[in-house]
Scaffold this active site. Structure first.
Site, PDB file in Angstrom:
ATOM      1  N   GLU A  94      11.230  -5.218  51.699  1.00 15.62           N
ATOM      2  CA  GLU A  94      11.500  -5.589  53.100  1.00 15.62           C
ATOM      3  C   GLU A  94      10.202  -5.714  53.909  1.00 15.62           C
ATOM      4  OE1 GLU A  94      15.009  -3.944  54.944  1.00 15.62           O
ATOM      5  OE2 GLU A  94      15.753  -3.183  53.040  1.00 15.62           O
TER       6      GLU A  94
ATOM      7  N   ASP B 164      24.316  -5.518  58.538  1.00 21.21           N
ATOM      8  CA  ASP B 164      23.247  -4.894  57.774  1.00 21.21           C
ATOM      9  C   ASP B 164      23.004  -3.489  58.351  1.00 21.21           C
ATOM     10  OD1 ASP B 164      21.222  -4.371  56.002  1.00 21.21           O
ATOM     11  OD2 ASP B 164      20.079  -6.184  56.406  1.00 21.21           O
TER      12      ASP B 164
HETATM   13  C1  BGC Z   1      18.673  -4.515  53.812  1.00 21.00           C
HETATM   14  C2  BGC Z   1      19.847  -5.083  53.076  1.00 21.00           C
HETATM   15  C3  BGC Z   1      20.516  -4.031  52.209  1.00 21.00           C
HETATM   16  C4  BGC Z   1      20.886  -2.846  53.047  1.00 21.00           C
HETATM   17  C5  BGC Z   1      21.573  -1.744  52.265  1.00 21.00           C
HETATM   18  C6  BGC Z   1      19.015  -3.217  54.490  1.00 21.00           C
HETATM   19  O1  BGC Z   1      17.861  -2.588  54.939  1.00 21.00           O
HETATM   20  O2  BGC Z   1      18.216  -5.430  54.763  1.00 21.00           O
HETATM   21  O3  BGC Z   1      19.432  -6.172  52.310  1.00 21.00           O
HETATM   22  O4  BGC Z   1      21.640  -4.565  51.586  1.00 21.00           O
HETATM   23  O5  BGC Z   1      19.710  -2.324  53.640  1.00 21.00           O
HETATM   24  O6  BGC Z   1      20.700  -1.084  51.430  1.00 21.00           O
END
Ligand code: BGC
Length: 647
Positions: free
Chosen positions: A534, A334
């Site tokens: 998030e 991630d």
């Molecule tokens: C998130 C992921 C996402 C990634 C790319 C991260 O902050 O946890 O779910 O796919 O960013 O955008």
């Protein structure tokens, strides 16, 4: 504001089983690649890896044998598009680029997305071996970064709809819209099994129940990877799915997050404290189904299990996922996911790669990553076999998608972006996602109800309907994309009614024939949560906002019957309020097609949705102890999992 900017501003250095029968066949382990179907085409002489008539495994081995260490490490590198220097794509042999949430071309249109991605691809194909890039994005509820794309309900709504076939069709439609822009890699579906709705990613999950998540997650993977018109004839996969975040992201404990991004996260990216048996039964099962459904990339979770970072977890990444589950694809980290492993970046890189991370979402300073990994291999800290294994997995996925045969955007699909057909599908999804929680006989509404008052922050706000991961990482309220707001839908549907709207519920100036402030036959209030994503959506208090309560009070005084529609990424506390409402509908984050709400409200279709999360009566009940939930009495939830009136 794009996600990168937000993250930089934050100054962060860290930043089973309804359906499995018609899964697309995939090899059960990377070491038996002769079972991997090959892409057919007419390409001619040249190196074996360029010959699409050969089996994928043969092409992979041929290519791998030609690659230098630098080129291999380049393939393991995933960079945010805003950080890449065009010349470096070929010079460093970069394997993947991504758009973080909201990272769009300056003028956001499907055509400009396609042109942007094509340009990156053109640079990639100039590399010595001409290995195409995988370009990735978070099309988590449709291709939501792209202006004009259809935005489907977030997964929480699909969890309420409980219709795997619908989810599969949404996956297919999403693949078409993505392929039109040259993006053949989707960071979806989220197969978290959220256990605490205070988590800011609750809406990204299909629900709190493992079987529900497994069934819908694998349906999505099948649909996306099948891709309908998006799949190159002969290729195994149209758009790569990425079930995420492996594993346990939905099981973190409140207060254990160490992440700071504009403010401290409270539960997102925290620590999972359950024992292994629970981790497996609750959180691992969706991955068993995902692998069966043909997933070829999995994203590691920024969370930890009992204090150990998932990105460093060799047992779970390598022994369990790749070994026991036979996952033949690659594990992508991630966002900056390897950084928190250690204060020492060398140690972080070595630990992550040895643990089983195959591709690293760096996402900014790729030169440091590449240099660090190269030195680690040269020192012998990361074995070359590990590098070869990672690159073999990445290349296998690229061949299965047919990227070597079709590296560029499928421009013939541009008309499918935001098409009427996809909007109809989203509208169907909205209808099926609505959960009717209370009805004192007011629903369905008559289309010729004489006077209707509509109020509330969500009534005429497409951005709020869509929530996070729409145009921007955090989403944004307001008129951000084309679509239909709930107000527009009500006006269109109740053609025989007089409809007045005031966001604040102030209708004193609407007078009845005798000159007194009118009382509407029906008041419709649309209230709920502003967009978030998030950990910025981690929330200790899920009460209705004071603004919403004030609007509800005002509207209540101005209507005979009041219908409340909640737009939210999770259940909110409505105890004490709900007794004043005649009907109550949870509409989750329905996306761009608000017409689906009116379709059901006015009786063209029935309410069929069921709660994907247990609904709390008060905050102190959270997190629920699901094993010991009383069914009745003061400590029972307000509504149990699976509740929903049919009407
Ligand atoms: C998130 C992921 C996402 C990634 C790319 C991260 O902050 O946890 O779910 O796919 O960013 O955008």
């Amino acid at each position: 504001m794009g996600k990168n900017i937000l993250l930089l501003l934050g100054g962060m250095s860290l930043p089973i089983f309804l359906i499995a029968c018609h899964a697309r066949p995939v090899p059960s382990e990377a070491s038996s690649p002769s079972h991997i179907p090959s892409a057919r085409s007419t390409s001619s002489a040249g190196p074996a890896y360029k010959d699409s008539r050969l089996p994928v495994a043969e092409r992979v081995e041929d290519l791998l044998a030609r690659m230098t260490l630098e080129e291999k490490i380049g393939q393991m590198t995933l960079v945010e598009r805003g950080s890449i220097l065009l010349e470096d794509i070929a010079a460093q042999g970069i394997g993947g680029l991504l758009s973080g949430g909201g990272s769009s071309p300056p003028v956001n249109s499907p055509e400009n997305w396609a042109a942007m991605v094509n340009q990156f691809q053109e640079y990639a194909l100039r590399s010595r071996l001409g290995i195409p890039l995988l370009y990735g994005a978070d099309a988590v509820h449709g291709h939501g970064n792209v202006y004009g794309a259809v935005v489907f309900p977030h997964n929480i709504g699909l969890g309420a709809a409980r219709d795997p076939d619908l989810v599969e069709r949404i996956g297919r439609a999403t693949a078409e819209e993505m392929a039109a822009t040259g993006i053949y890699w989707n960071y979806a579906p989220v197969v978290a099994v959220p256990q605490d709705i205070r988590w800011g990613r609750t809406y990204e999950g299909f629900g709190e129940d493992t079987e529900l998540v497994s069934a819908l997650g694998s349906a999505y993977i099948r649909g996306l990877q099948d891709g309908g018109r998006a799949r190159l004839p002969g290729a195994a996969i149209a758009v790569l799915a990425t079930p995420k975040h492996y594993v346990g992201d939905g099981g973190t404990a409140w207060g254990t997050s160490k992440t700071y991004n504009m403010r401290p996260f409270l539960i997102d990216q925290g620590d999972v404290q359950v024992d292994e048996a629970t981790l497996r039964t609750v959180h691992l099962s969706p991955y068993v189904e995902a692998v069966r459904a043909g997933a070829m990339s999995v994203m590691a979770s920024l969370s930890s299990w009992r204090g150990q970072k998932m990105h460093a977890h060799r047992y779970l990444l390598t022994d369990v996922l790749k070994g026991e589950l036979g996952f033949p694809g690659f594990v992508v980290s991630d966002w900056e996911g390897i950084v928190p492993i250690s204060k020492d970046y060398d140690t972080a890189v070595v630990t992550a790669i040895n643990a089983g991370i195959d591709m690293v979402m760096v996402p900014y300073d790729y030169k440091t990553f590449i240099g660090t990994l190269k030195r680690a291999v040269e020192r012998g800290d990361v074995p070359l076999e590990r590098i070869d294994d990672a690159v073999r997995r990445i290349l296998t996925a690229k061949f299965l998608v047919g990227l070597f045969e079709r590296p560029y955007a499928e421009l013939s699909l541009l008309p499918s972006v935001g098409s009427a057909e996809h909007r109809q599908l989203a509208r169907e999804a909205v209808r099926k996602s609505l959960v009717l929680l209370k009805d004192d006989g007011v629903l369905p509404l008559a289309k010729d109800t004489p006077l209707i008052f509509v109020a509330g922050q969500g009534a005429d706000d497409i951005g709020m309907q869509c929530g996070g991961w729409t145009i921007e990482w955090q989403g944004r309220s307001g008129n951000i994309i084309p679509g239909t707001t709930i107000l527009e839908a009500v006006r269109r549907t109740a053609a025989g009614s007089v409809v007045h709207y005031d966001r604040w519920g102030k209708f004193e100036t609407i007078l009845d024939p005798s000159g007194r402030p009118a009382i509407a036959d029906v008041g419709i209030a649309v209230v709920g949560e502003q967009p978030y994503a998030e950990g910025l959506g981690d929330q200790a208090d899920l009460s209705l906002s004071p603004e919403d309560v004030a609007v509800l009070d005002r509207l209540r005084a101005r209507c005979r019957k009041m219908v409340v529609i909640l737009l939210s990424g999770r259940p909110l506390i409505v105890t004490g309020q709900m007794e004043h409402w005649d009907a109550f509908v949870a509409a989750w984050l329905p996306g761009s097609e608000g017409q689906g709400v009116a379709d059901v409200l006015f009786g063209d279709y029935p309410f069929t949705g069921k709660l994907p999360y247990t609904w709390p009566r008060r905050m102190e009940q959270l997190p629920f102890d699901f094993a010991h939930l009383p069914a009745s009495g003061p400590d029972a939830p307000l509504f149990p999992f699976g509740y929903g009136l049919e009407k």
